[in-house]
Design an enzyme around this catalytic site. Structure first.
Site, PDB file in Angstrom:
ATOM      1  CG  ASP A  24      16.426  -3.316  -9.805  1.00  0.00           C
ATOM      2  OD1 ASP A  24      15.754  -3.492  -9.537  1.00  0.00           O
ATOM      3  OD2 ASP A  24      16.930  -4.632  -9.191  1.00  0.00           O
ATOM      4  CE  LYS A 129      14.223  -5.572  -7.546  1.00  0.00           C
ATOM      5  NZ  LYS A 129      15.658  -5.881  -7.633  1.00  0.00           N
ATOM      6  CB  CYS A 162      17.552  -7.560 -10.339  1.00  0.00           C
ATOM      7  SG  CYS A 162      18.535  -7.093  -8.805  1.00  0.00           S
TER       8      CYS A 162
HETATM    9  N1  TIU Z   1      19.456  -5.216 -10.310  1.00  0.00           N
HETATM   10  C1  TIU Z   1      20.540  -5.997  -9.501  1.00  0.00           C
HETATM   11  O1  TIU Z   1      20.832  -7.061 -10.884  1.00  0.00           O
HETATM   12  N2  TIU Z   1      21.689  -6.373  -8.902  1.00  0.00           N
HETATM   13  C2  TIU Z   1      22.781  -6.377  -8.848  1.00  0.00           C
HETATM   14  O2  TIU Z   1      23.210  -6.253  -7.517  1.00  0.00           O
HETATM   15  N3  TIU Z   1      23.256  -6.551  -9.191  1.00  0.00           N
HETATM   16  C3  TIU Z   1      24.734  -7.345  -9.950  1.00  0.00           C
HETATM   17  O3  TIU Z   1      25.043  -7.378 -11.123  1.00  0.00           O
HETATM   18  N4  TIU Z   1      25.595  -6.525  -8.772  1.00  0.00           N
END
Ligand code: TIU
Length: 222
Positions: A24, A129, A162
């Site tokens: 991500d 995802k 994530c």
């Molecule tokens: N990719 C991921 O970690 N999504 C989140 O929403 N992370 C946060 O820390 N908010």
């Protein structure tokens, strides 16, 4: 087989069976005007890991090994967005709403793209995802099995959301998981530190942690 200097003990590294997981690294989490900022976070904290993730990406490319990029995002019709996820809390912008980089966390929007410095090559796998974990509602398991992957080297953001969720999903599926300490970041430094600690506690109950330089050294061995 090479070993990587890791915590809580050496990681037995078989690079041909090891995929690099880049979780991500999207504009929505790292840049102003995206989802991370809408949640009230200081997104500038995450930029620190881009050079380390880039070094690992280049090394995996140079050795022609498996690279998996993931993106947290939803279909434009939001049919894969549970109301419980959409309505949680009081963000400035909710998933699906229009911000300065397009619709928040929607596939195909500018803000949902992976940052330019780490942009996937055409031959690299990109997993879109809808959840925090990369195994939920994706074909990641099938892809890894078809390539004979048994080890996952984790980078990306955010460490305790994530990255950790995917790592725990992978650990339960039998993968050996190595989290790269200086190639993962959180909006909350104490959460990152706690995640590193809990992953490697109890004899690597979820997995190992190691530094980028030590992984690159392991990669240089046959
Ligand atoms: N990719 C991921 O970690 N999504 C989140 O929403 N992370 C946060 O820390 N908010």
């Amino acid at each position: 087989m090479a070993t990587i200097d890791a915590r809580p003990f050496a990681f037995p590294f078989d690079k041909r069976k090891a995929a690099l997981m880049i979780i991500d690294m999207q504009r929505d989490f790292l840049e102003h005007g995206g989802f991370g900022e809408a949640l009230g976070n200081d997104v500038t904290l995450l930029g620190a890991i881009v050079p380390a993730v880039g070094r690992l990406l280049q090394a995996w490319r140079a050795h022609d090994l498996t690279i998996i990029h993931t993106m947290e995002c939803h279909r434009p019709d939001l049919s894969d967005l549970p109301a419980a996820k959409r309505d949680r809390g009081e963000p400035k912008l909710r998933i699906g709403e229009i911000g300065p980089m397009g619709r928040i966390l929607v596939a195909g929007e500018p803000g949902t793209e992976i940052i330019a410095a780490l942009s996937p090559r055409g031959d690299e796998i990109v997993i879109e995802k809808p959840g925090k974990g990369a195994f939920y509602a994706t074909n990641l398991s099938e892809i890894l099995k078809s390539r004979g992957i048994t080890q996952l080297v984790f980078t990306g953001v955010t460490t305790e959301v994530c990255v950790q969720t995917t790592m725990r999903e992978a650990n339960d599926r039998g993968y050996e998981c190595l989290l790269v300490e200086d190639a993962t970041e959180s909006y909350f430094p104490n959460f990152k530190a706690a995640t590193l600690d809990m992953v490697r506690a109890q004899g690597a109950i979820v997995g190992w942690t190691a530094l980028t330089n030590d992984i690159l050294q392991g990669l240089s061995h046959d």
